[in-house]
Design a protein around this motif. Structure first.
Motif, short mmCIF file in Angstrom:
data_model
loop_
_atom_site.label_atom_id
_atom_site.label_comp_id
_atom_site.label_asym_id
_atom_site.label_seq_id
_atom_site.Cartn_x
_atom_site.Cartn_y
_atom_site.Cartn_z
N ASN A 24 23.15 50.58 42.56
CA ASN A 24 24.43 50.79 41.88
C ASN A 24 25.44 49.78 42.43
OD1 ASN A 24 26.55 51.79 40.44
ND2 ASN A 24 26.87 53.56 41.78
N VAL A 25 25.85 48.86 41.57
CA VAL A 25 26.84 47.87 41.98
C VAL A 25 28.13 48.24 41.29
CG1 VAL A 25 27.49 45.44 41.91
CG2 VAL A 25 25.09 46.08 42.22
N ASN A 26 29.18 48.39 42.10
CA ASN A 26 30.42 48.91 41.52
C ASN A 26 31.61 47.99 41.80
OD1 ASN A 26 32.37 50.47 40.42
ND2 ASN A 26 31.80 52.35 41.52
N GLY A 27 32.02 47.29 40.75
CA GLY A 27 33.24 46.48 40.82
C GLY A 27 33.31 45.48 41.96
N ILE A 28 32.25 44.68 42.16
CA ILE A 28 32.32 43.76 43.31
C ILE A 28 33.03 42.46 42.96
CG2 ILE A 28 30.38 44.62 44.63
CD1 ILE A 28 28.75 42.28 43.43
N GLU A 29 33.77 41.99 43.93
CA GLU A 29 34.41 40.68 43.86
C GLU A 29 33.79 39.81 44.93
OE1 GLU A 29 39.03 41.31 42.58
OE2 GLU A 29 38.59 40.19 44.39
N VAL A 30 33.49 38.57 44.58
CA VAL A 30 32.95 37.66 45.59
C VAL A 30 33.82 36.42 45.66
CG1 VAL A 30 31.04 36.14 46.18
CG2 VAL A 30 30.58 38.47 45.45
N ILE A 31 34.16 36.04 46.87
CA ILE A 31 34.98 34.85 47.07
C ILE A 31 34.20 33.87 47.94
CG2 ILE A 31 37.10 33.98 48.13
CD1 ILE A 31 38.50 36.46 47.31
N TYR A 32 34.12 32.62 47.48
CA TYR A 32 33.48 31.57 48.28
C TYR A 32 34.53 30.80 49.05
CZ TYR A 32 28.90 31.99 46.04
OH TYR A 32 27.68 32.43 45.62
N ASN A 33 34.22 30.44 50.27
CA ASN A 33 35.11 29.60 51.07
C ASN A 33 36.51 30.16 51.18
OD1 ASN A 33 33.74 27.45 52.17
ND2 ASN A 33 33.65 26.39 50.21
N HIS A 34 36.67 31.46 51.08
CA HIS A 34 37.95 32.14 51.17
C HIS A 34 38.89 31.86 50.00
CE1 HIS A 34 36.92 33.45 55.13
NE2 HIS A 34 36.69 32.22 55.51
N VAL A 35 38.53 30.99 49.07
CA VAL A 35 39.48 30.70 47.99
C VAL A 35 38.89 30.84 46.58
CG1 VAL A 35 41.17 29.27 49.14
CG2 VAL A 35 39.03 28.26 48.41
N VAL A 36 37.61 30.51 46.43
CA VAL A 36 37.08 30.44 45.08
C VAL A 36 36.58 31.82 44.65
CG1 VAL A 36 35.52 29.21 43.57
CG2 VAL A 36 36.33 28.12 45.65
N LEU A 37 37.27 32.41 43.70
CA LEU A 37 36.89 33.74 43.22
C LEU A 37 35.81 33.57 42.16
CD1 LEU A 37 37.48 36.78 43.14
CD2 LEU A 37 39.21 36.32 41.41
N VAL A 38 34.62 34.03 42.45
CA VAL A 38 33.51 33.81 41.55
C VAL A 38 33.15 35.06 40.74
CG1 VAL A 38 31.09 33.17 41.38
CG2 VAL A 38 32.59 31.94 42.93
N LEU A 39 33.06 36.18 41.41
CA LEU A 39 32.84 37.43 40.67
C LEU A 39 34.14 38.21 40.63
CD1 LEU A 39 29.39 38.83 41.85
CD2 LEU A 39 29.91 37.24 40.01
N LYS A 40 34.50 38.63 39.43
CA LYS A 40 35.80 39.30 39.29
C LYS A 40 35.59 40.75 38.89
CE LYS A 40 37.25 34.82 37.65
NZ LYS A 40 37.30 34.00 36.43
N GLY A 41 34.83 41.47 39.68
CA GLY A 41 34.62 42.87 39.37
C GLY A 41 33.40 43.09 38.50
N VAL A 42 32.22 42.97 39.11
CA VAL A 42 30.98 43.17 38.37
C VAL A 42 30.40 44.53 38.73
CG1 VAL A 42 28.57 42.44 38.25
CG2 VAL A 42 30.39 40.74 38.11
N SER A 43 30.07 45.30 37.70
CA SER A 43 29.43 46.59 37.93
C SER A 43 28.14 46.63 37.14
CB SER A 43 30.32 47.73 37.44
OG SER A 43 31.56 47.69 38.09
#
Lengths: 309, 279
Positions: free
Chosen positions: B19-38
């Motif tokens: 169960n993946v719930n609303g994950i955000e992933v940021i690369y290198n502290h700045v690049v927002l790649v996942l914006k809330g994936v469930s």
């Protein structure tokens, strides 16, 4: 002819010692892709630990036996190398995962200088001796064939046998055990290794410990031959051409490379030296390595860079 | 975000494996790649994450298997549960021990090890010799090609064989759930079918659940039970595989089909896609 053989043997023995140091380079490079500049400093550190512990233990615990002292010192020195491996992984390598090779190389350069200094702080900076009961007298062989025979040092012979054993043990370890296979897997592709559950941190501690073990053996042999002093860490510089010649990724390559350099050095000094005014021994190895870089950059036994197009 | 999905979310099944719930992933502290994936993977199913280059498929898989750190990425929001247990803080090797293993994009076989050594390396987290031998046999029955190549160095085998080796190597850890990243990449269509057939087979017989990331939408929807479409780091559509395959937008944007036959007005398409999904 007798003289030639003597030089040849002398070269082989010197080469064996280069090989021992080169082994440490190869082990770490194979498993982590790091060119460990600190290998020479590790040799010095291990030898210092061995020499001083063997001196201190009988005093601290009040016993006389040389064998016991050496045995305990060996165990203590090995334990220090394992702690060192763990500390290097913890404090340094684990912070630098996935950085450029040059960054890691600079880090090991830093470790080298730190170890040189730290070892001398802990153990003192005089010249110490290691006495593990190596035979010091020379032996004469092939007396039937030449007048007076060929003189070889028994100490060198023993050293050669130990080095050979070490290589066999390491080769078996890499080829036959689960950990050895994991080490080779990490060497090939550490992300993939991680993805199937091989813990990189553990693997690095293991490989630095094994390299520490190789450094300890090299340190003991060099130390008992020449005494333990700061210049021991410069031995590493002689191991550089060895790994270039033998290949950075090959354990047998480190051995053969060492032998070739050792023999080449001695023979060229004796037979070509007089023509050029001597001093060849110092730079011969590097010129040979340079030549090799031009024609066979992966070294004699280095893994061919396999690239699918 | 406008998740204008026509389909209801998957029926709440009791046996949700992942169960993946609303994950955000940021690369290198700045690049927002996942914006809330469930997303959810029910036990024993094949779930596909679909989308174009850079949509966030691989990042999603890496976030789950915890291989992001090596790429300087981190999960900053949301949570990931495997069998009800939070797993974001576990190391990749802990996850493998719990039964989640990733097959990385681009195969990543150990080039200088033989095929058999590759497979055995995959059993690193297993210590029972009998179990390892049994798993090796199992892998060889599913991938007979690997058995014939078992003594070759992996680097000298074909792309298809390497993909099989990578999947087989992951199976050696006896997983419940395999994260399969782009298995079709760089393979001939026939080999792609072969690989997917085996995946389907493993799913049916060994009850291994799969979460696969694919660009090859057509093939993936044929073998998966359920699909999520990711674009720009968001899930824009989800549904049962057949529903997705018959959806007009999916047909137009991903399968290259539309009412008036094939067209290639890339600008128009992009604009329409924005209008419908991303607004």
């Amino acid at each position: 002819m007798g003289f030639f053989l003597e030089t040849l043997f002398g070269g082989l023995m010197a080469g064996m010692l280069y090989s021992l140091v080169a082994l440490g380079f190869v082990l770490i490079y194979k498993a982590s892709g790091v060119f460990n500049f600190a290998q020479g400093a590790m040799v010095l550190f291990a030898a210092l630990a061995m020499a001083r512990f063997a001196e201190w233990f009988p005093k601290w615990f009040g016993f006389e036996s040389l064998l016991l002292a050496n045995l305990l010192a060996f165990i203590a020195a090995m334990a220090m190398m394992v702690v060192l491996a763990w500390a290097i992984e913890r404090l340094c390598l684990s912070k630098l995962v996935n950085q450029e090779g040059i960054t890691l190389l600079m880090a090991t350069l830093g470790i080298a200088y730190f170890l040189d200094g730290f070892g001398q702080t802990l153990f003192g900076s005089d010249i110490y001796s290691i006495n593990v009961g190596m035979p010091k007298d020379p032996a004469f062989i092939l007396e039937g064939m030449f007048e007076g025979g060929v003189m070889v040092s028994k100490e060198d012979l023993v050293a050669a046998v130990i080095a050979a054993l070490l290589v066999i043990v390491l080769a078996l370890f890499f080829q036959k055990t689960k950990t050895g296979r994991a080490l080779r897997a990490v060497a090939d592709d550490h992300q993939a290794a991680q993805s199937i559950g091989i813990p990189l941190n553990t693997i690095w501690v293991i490989v630095w410990s094994v390299a520490g073990f190789a450094a300890l053996i090299a340190g003991i042999i060099w130390g008992s031959k020449l005494g333990v002093q700061f210049t021991l860490s410069l031995v590493a510089l002689k191991a550089l051409p060895v790994v270039i010649l033998g290949g950075l990724t090959s354990v047998p390559g480190a051995i053969i490379g060492g032998l070739i350099i050792g023999v080449g050095e001695k023979l060229s000094e004796i037979y070509i030296g007089p023509m050029l005014g001597g001093g060849i021994e110092i730079w011969f190895a590097y010129v040979l390595a340079l030549g090799f870089l031009l024609v066979r950059p992966q070294g004699l036994f280095g893994e061919k860079i396999i690239d699918r197009v | 975000m406008n998740t204008s999905t026509t389909n209801a979310p998957p029926a709440p099944e009791s046996n949700i494996l992942l169960n993946v719930n609303g994950i955000e992933v940021i690369y290198n502290h700045v690049v927002l790649v996942l914006k809330g994936v469930s997303l959810q993977v029910p036990e024993g199913r094949i779930v596909a994450i679909l989308g174009g280059n850079g949509a966030g498929k691989t990042t999603t898989l890496r976030a789950i298997s915890n291989l992001l750190k090596g790429e300087r990425g981190e999960v900053t929001k949301g949570m990931i549960e495997y069998r009800g247990e939070r797993v974001e803080a576990l190391s990749p090797s802990d996850l493998v021990r719990r039964g989640v293993v990733q097959v990385m994009e681009g195969r990543h076989c150990f080039a200088h090890l033989t095929i058999e050594e590759n497979l055995l390396a995959g059993a690193y987290t297993r210590s029972d010799k009998g179990e390892i031998a049994a798993n090796l046999d199992k892998v060889y029955t599913y991938f007979p090609r690997l058995k014939t190549r078992r003594t070759s160095q992996a680097a000298y085998t074909s792309g298809g064989e390497q993909q099989m080796c990578a999947i087989g190597r992951a199976l050696m850890s006896n997983p419940n759930m395999v994260l399969l990243d782009e298995p079709s990449m760089g393979l001939a269509p026939q080999i792609v079918e072969e690989v997917f057939e085996i995946v389907k087979d493993l799913n049916a017989k060994e009850k291994v659940s799969f979460l696969l990331a694919e660009q090859n939408t057509m093939v993936a929807l044929r073998y998966a039970d359920f699909g999520y479409i990711v674009e720009n780091g968001r899930i824009v559509m989800e549904g049962a595989a057949q529903e997705l395959a018959s959806n007009e937008d999916v047909k137009e944007f991903y399968l290259g089909l539309s009412g008036e036959g094939r067209k290639s007005f890339r600008e128009v398409k992009h604009y329409r896609r924005r209008k419908r999904w991303l607004s």
